[in-house]
Motif scaffolding. Structure first.
Motif, PDB file in Angstrom:
ATOM      1  N   ASP A   1      12.881   6.705  -4.501  1.00 45.24           N
ATOM      2  CA  ASP A   1      13.817   5.575  -4.417  1.00 45.24           C
ATOM      3  C   ASP A   1      13.238   4.454  -3.569  1.00 45.24           C
ATOM      4  OD1 ASP A   1      15.635   6.947  -5.978  1.00 45.24           O
ATOM      5  OD2 ASP A   1      16.868   7.618  -4.293  1.00 45.24           O
ATOM      6  N   ALA A   2      12.591   4.809  -2.464  1.00 44.25           N
ATOM      7  CA  ALA A   2      11.971   3.802  -1.602  1.00 44.25           C
ATOM      8  C   ALA A   2      10.827   3.095  -2.325  1.00 44.25           C
ATOM      9  CB  ALA A   2      11.462   4.451  -0.317  1.00 44.25           C
ATOM     10  N   TRP A   3      10.071   3.824  -3.130  1.00 45.53           N
ATOM     11  CA  TRP A   3       8.992   3.243  -3.936  1.00 45.53           C
ATOM     12  C   TRP A   3       9.529   2.210  -4.919  1.00 45.53           C
ATOM     13  CZ3 TRP A   3       4.431   1.992  -5.986  1.00 45.53           C
ATOM     14  CH2 TRP A   3       4.262   1.952  -7.378  1.00 45.53           C
ATOM     15  N   VAL A   4      10.551   2.579  -5.653  1.00 43.03           N
ATOM     16  CA  VAL A   4      11.121   1.655  -6.635  1.00 43.03           C
ATOM     17  C   VAL A   4      11.629   0.388  -5.938  1.00 43.03           C
ATOM     18  CG1 VAL A   4      12.992   1.324  -8.296  1.00 43.03           C
ATOM     19  CG2 VAL A   4      11.682   3.459  -8.305  1.00 43.03           C
ATOM     20  N   SER A   5      12.309   0.548  -4.836  1.00 42.67           N
ATOM     21  CA  SER A   5      12.823  -0.617  -4.105  1.00 42.67           C
ATOM     22  C   SER A   5      11.690  -1.500  -3.603  1.00 42.67           C
ATOM     23  CB  SER A   5      13.695  -0.162  -2.924  1.00 42.67           C
ATOM     24  OG  SER A   5      14.838   0.529  -3.371  1.00 42.67           O
TER      25      SER A   5
ATOM     26  N   VAL B   1       0.859  -1.181   0.000  1.00 43.26           N
ATOM     27  CA  VAL B   1       0.000   0.000   0.000  1.00 43.26           C
ATOM     28  C   VAL B   1       0.898   1.235   0.000  1.00 43.26           C
ATOM     29  CG1 VAL B   1      -1.768   1.308   1.231  1.00 43.26           C
ATOM     30  CG2 VAL B   1      -1.839  -1.202   1.226  1.00 43.26           C
ATOM     31  N   VAL B   2       0.581   2.173  -0.879  1.00 43.13           N
ATOM     32  CA  VAL B   2       1.299   3.440  -0.946  1.00 43.13           C
ATOM     33  C   VAL B   2       0.360   4.522  -0.438  1.00 43.13           C
ATOM     34  CG1 VAL B   2       2.497   5.104  -2.413  1.00 43.13           C
ATOM     35  CG2 VAL B   2       2.659   2.641  -2.908  1.00 43.13           C
ATOM     36  N   PHE B   3       0.666   5.075   0.721  1.00 44.07           N
ATOM     37  CA  PHE B   3      -0.125   6.171   1.289  1.00 44.07           C
ATOM     38  C   PHE B   3       0.470   7.493   0.815  1.00 44.07           C
ATOM     39  CE2 PHE B   3      -0.306   2.654   4.345  1.00 44.07           C
ATOM     40  CZ  PHE B   3      -1.677   2.502   4.498  1.00 44.07           C
ATOM     41  N   ASN B   4      -0.405   8.438   0.460  1.00 46.98           N
ATOM     42  CA  ASN B   4       0.129   9.688  -0.068  1.00 46.98           C
ATOM     43  C   ASN B   4       0.458  10.720   1.007  1.00 46.98           C
ATOM     44  OD1 ASN B   4      -2.434  10.648   0.637  1.00 46.98           O
ATOM     45  ND2 ASN B   4      -2.660  11.870  -1.223  1.00 46.98           N
ATOM     46  N   THR B   5       0.166  10.400   2.271  1.00 47.93           N
ATOM     47  CA  THR B   5       0.516  11.300   3.364  1.00 47.93           C
ATOM     48  C   THR B   5       0.688  10.501   4.648  1.00 47.93           C
ATOM     49  OG1 THR B   5      -1.856  11.685   3.684  1.00 47.93           O
ATOM     50  CG2 THR B   5      -0.634  13.417   2.557  1.00 47.93           C
ATOM     51  N   LEU B   6       1.362  11.109   5.595  1.00 49.66           N
ATOM     52  CA  LEU B   6       1.502  10.495   6.914  1.00 49.66           C
ATOM     53  C   LEU B   6       0.167  10.453   7.648  1.00 49.66           C
ATOM     54  CD1 LEU B   6       4.823  12.258   7.922  1.00 49.66           C
ATOM     55  CD2 LEU B   6       4.543   9.798   7.551  1.00 49.66           C
ATOM     56  N   TRP B   7      -0.660  11.499   7.464  1.00 50.49           N
ATOM     57  CA  TRP B   7      -1.911  11.535   8.211  1.00 50.49           C
ATOM     58  C   TRP B   7      -2.867  10.445   7.741  1.00 50.49           C
ATOM     59  CZ3 TRP B   7      -7.058  12.484   6.955  1.00 50.49           C
ATOM     60  CH2 TRP B   7      -7.336  12.991   5.693  1.00 50.49           C
ATOM     61  N   ILE B   8      -2.864  10.122   6.457  1.00 46.69           N
ATOM     62  CA  ILE B   8      -3.719   9.039   5.975  1.00 46.69           C
ATOM     63  C   ILE B   8      -3.166   7.690   6.407  1.00 46.69           C
ATOM     64  CG2 ILE B   8      -4.467   7.836   3.876  1.00 46.69           C
ATOM     65  CD1 ILE B   8      -5.030  10.536   2.649  1.00 46.69           C
ATOM     66  N   GLN B   9      -1.845   7.543   6.427  1.00 42.16           N
ATOM     67  CA  GLN B   9      -1.278   6.307   6.961  1.00 42.16           C
ATOM     68  C   GLN B   9      -1.714   6.084   8.406  1.00 42.16           C
ATOM     69  OE1 GLN B   9       2.954   6.120   7.938  1.00 42.16           O
ATOM     70  NE2 GLN B   9       3.112   4.193   6.790  1.00 42.16           N
TER      71      GLN B   9
ATOM     72  N   VAL C   1      -1.416  -3.192   7.102  1.00 50.10           N
ATOM     73  CA  VAL C   1      -0.993  -3.657   5.784  1.00 50.10           C
ATOM     74  C   VAL C   1       0.443  -3.217   5.531  1.00 50.10           C
ATOM     75  CG1 VAL C   1      -3.297  -3.744   4.762  1.00 50.10           C
ATOM     76  CG2 VAL C   1      -2.037  -1.576   4.785  1.00 50.10           C
ATOM     77  N   PRO C   2       1.186  -3.951   4.703  1.00 44.97           N
ATOM     78  CA  PRO C   2       2.541  -3.516   4.360  1.00 44.97           C
ATOM     79  C   PRO C   2       2.473  -2.243   3.530  1.00 44.97           C
ATOM     80  CG  PRO C   2       1.903  -5.410   3.031  1.00 44.97           C
ATOM     81  CD  PRO C   2       0.823  -5.215   4.047  1.00 44.97           C
ATOM     82  N   GLY C   3       3.079  -1.185   4.009  1.00 40.19           N
ATOM     83  CA  GLY C   3       2.922   0.075   3.306  1.00 40.19           C
ATOM     84  C   GLY C   3       4.091   1.016   3.464  1.00 40.19           C
ATOM     85  N   ILE C   4       4.130   1.986   2.564  1.00 43.43           N
ATOM     86  CA  ILE C   4       5.108   3.061   2.604  1.00 43.43           C
ATOM     87  C   ILE C   4       4.364   4.377   2.358  1.00 43.43           C
ATOM     88  CG2 ILE C   4       7.038   1.647   1.821  1.00 43.43           C
ATOM     89  CD1 ILE C   4       6.666   2.893  -0.979  1.00 43.43           C
ATOM     90  N   VAL C   5       4.981   5.476   2.716  1.00 44.33           N
ATOM     91  CA  VAL C   5       4.436   6.807   2.420  1.00 44.33           C
ATOM     92  C   VAL C   5       5.256   7.420   1.291  1.00 44.33           C
ATOM     93  CG1 VAL C   5       4.077   9.156   3.275  1.00 44.33           C
ATOM     94  CG2 VAL C   5       3.544   7.190   4.737  1.00 44.33           C
ATOM     95  N   VAL C   6       4.556   7.797   0.238  1.00 41.65           N
ATOM     96  CA  VAL C   6       5.164   8.582  -0.838  1.00 41.65           C
ATOM     97  C   VAL C   6       4.282   9.808  -1.032  1.00 41.65           C
ATOM     98  CG1 VAL C   6       5.936   8.658  -3.229  1.00 41.65           C
ATOM     99  CG2 VAL C   6       6.052   6.493  -1.962  1.00 41.65           C
ATOM    100  N   HIS C   7       4.741  10.926  -0.540  1.00 39.63           N
ATOM    101  CA  HIS C   7       3.990  12.158  -0.796  1.00 39.63           C
ATOM    102  C   HIS C   7       3.955  12.400  -2.311  1.00 39.63           C
ATOM    103  CE1 HIS C   7       5.163  12.748   3.456  1.00 39.63           C
ATOM    104  NE2 HIS C   7       4.007  13.386   3.529  1.00 39.63           N
ATOM    105  N   PRO C   8       2.874  12.934  -2.829  1.00 39.88           N
ATOM    106  CA  PRO C   8       2.810  13.168  -4.271  1.00 39.88           C
ATOM    107  C   PRO C   8       4.087  13.837  -4.779  1.00 39.88           C
ATOM    108  CG  PRO C   8       0.687  13.624  -3.288  1.00 39.88           C
ATOM    109  CD  PRO C   8       1.632  13.348  -2.146  1.00 39.88           C
ATOM    110  N   PRO C   9       4.846  13.137  -5.608  1.00 40.74           N
ATOM    111  CA  PRO C   9       6.172  13.646  -5.986  1.00 40.74           C
ATOM    112  C   PRO C   9       6.063  14.816  -6.968  1.00 40.74           C
ATOM    113  CG  PRO C   9       5.956  11.259  -6.370  1.00 40.74           C
ATOM    114  CD  PRO C   9       4.589  11.809  -6.181  1.00 40.74           C
ATOM    115  N   ILE C  10       6.719  15.882  -6.638  1.00 44.13           N
ATOM    116  CA  ILE C  10       6.679  17.079  -7.470  1.00 44.13           C
ATOM    117  C   ILE C  10       8.104  17.552  -7.692  1.00 44.13           C
ATOM    118  CG2 ILE C  10       5.931  19.490  -7.575  1.00 44.13           C
ATOM    119  CD1 ILE C  10       3.498  18.575  -5.846  1.00 44.13           C
TER     120      ILE C  10
END
Length: 330
Positions: free
Chosen positions: A308-312, A121-129, A137-146
């Motif tokens: 980088d964390a997303w790709v990994s 699961v990719v959460f787009n913010t810490l607050w939603i995580q 669930v296994p997840g990471i935070v990736v803020h919308p990359p800009i």
């Protein structure tokens, strides 16, 4: 590794935050040497198959049914979001393909599919995580990359609202313009939601929906308004700040997380507060200070470590679906 996204729409024909975030994630995979594909289910625009910045898009319908397209592509991982999540989840379970769910909000129709235990699961913010922590669930935070390089320009003179639907503040824009007839405003037609368009307010310019935000919007904007009912993050705010454009925003959890100390906040329905904030930020000295703060905040939000964390994380999924009748290709 071949990664396929199953979604309803895609860029450059639909440019809302979810689509642009997904595209940046897929571009990061392509830049890392992987194949990135998209299957769209509801998009009428574009060729049946087209390439956009290294991502190959296939429109279901002209090219076959969704299952047929996915079977031909044989993904090593299947990425999805919004209304295509149940379909991707079903396909992943029947074909043995790991599913990656991108979470753009904490609403029930989004969270309910976390019960199906996606592979990532990719959460787009810490607050939603935090809101979804109970699902474990296994997840990471990736803020919308800009990327600032893709948005930075010399600001213009307009006080701008992006997306004229009511929840984004379409009606508020006209109310502010009527209170401030000496100020030039602009409203940008958005990519989703019913748009509130009025032609009877002379100091409001209506800008058509555009994929060229740097040229058509940021190069003409002095201050950005975001009186939103809801923003899980607020990509438009950060895109504007890449050009040093100050942002006045309603204090939604997402905008508080994205803008942090650099934003100017006003309660959505307090029009007096919005008028005061706009007047303040249009003063030259005040604008210069707020512009510098915006640029400093953008520097803090460097997207590269999270990409980088997303790709990994996606690379670690390769092989999880093998042995279930699906041939995964590199």
């Amino acid at each position: 590794m071949r990664v396929v996204a199953l979604v309803h729409w895609y860029v450059p024909y639909h440019n809302a935050g979810s689509e642009t975030m997904l595209h940046t994630l897929l571009r990061a995979l392509a830049d890392a040497g992987h194949e990135a594909h998209v299957v769209t289910t509801s998009q009428a625009e574009g060729e049946p198959e087209y390439d956009h910045q290294g991502v190959t898009v296939h429109r279901a319908g002209p090219l076959g049914t969704v299952p047929e397209l996915l079977d031909r592509l044989a993904p090593a991982a299947l990425v999805t979001h919004h209304q295509e999540t149940p379909h991707a989840t079903q396909y992943g379970r029947t074909r043995g393909v790991p599913v990656v769910q991108i979470i753009h909000n904490e609403m029930h129709h989004t969270r309910v599919w976390l019960h199906k235990r996606p592979a990532l699961v990719v959460f787009n913010t810490l607050w939603i995580q935090r809101e979804c922590a109970r699902y474990r669930v296994p997840g990471i935070v990736v803020h919308p990359p800009i990327s600032p390089d893709e948005h930075a320009t010399t600001p213009g003179e307009l006080v701008t609202l992006v997306n004229l639907n009511a929840h984004k503040g379409g009606e508020i824009l006209y109310q502010l313009a009527e209170r401030m007839p000496d100020v030039a405003f602009a409203g940008v037609i958005g990519g989703h939601g019913e748009q509130v368009i009025r032609w009877d307010v002379p100091n409001v310019e209506i800008i058509p929906h555009t994929a060229a935000m740097r040229r058509d919007v940021w190069a003409r904007t002095r201050v950005l308004l975001m009186p939103s009912v809801y923003e899980s993050y607020g990509m438009a705010a950060i895109e504007a700040m890449c050009s040093g454009i100050p942002v006045i925003a309603a204090p939604t959890p997402g905008l508080v997380e994205s803008l942090s100390w650099s934003g100017t906040f006003a309660v959505r329905d307090d029009l007096d507060a919005w008028v005061s904030a706009i007047r303040s930020l249009l003063l030259p000295d005040r604008w210069v200070a707020a512009s510098a703060a915006a640029l400093e905040r953008v520097a803090e939000l460097d997207p590269r470590p999270e990409l980088d964390a997303w790709v990994s994380a996606v690379e670690r999924l390769e092989g999880e679906g093998r042995g279930h009748g699906v041939r995964n290709r590199r």
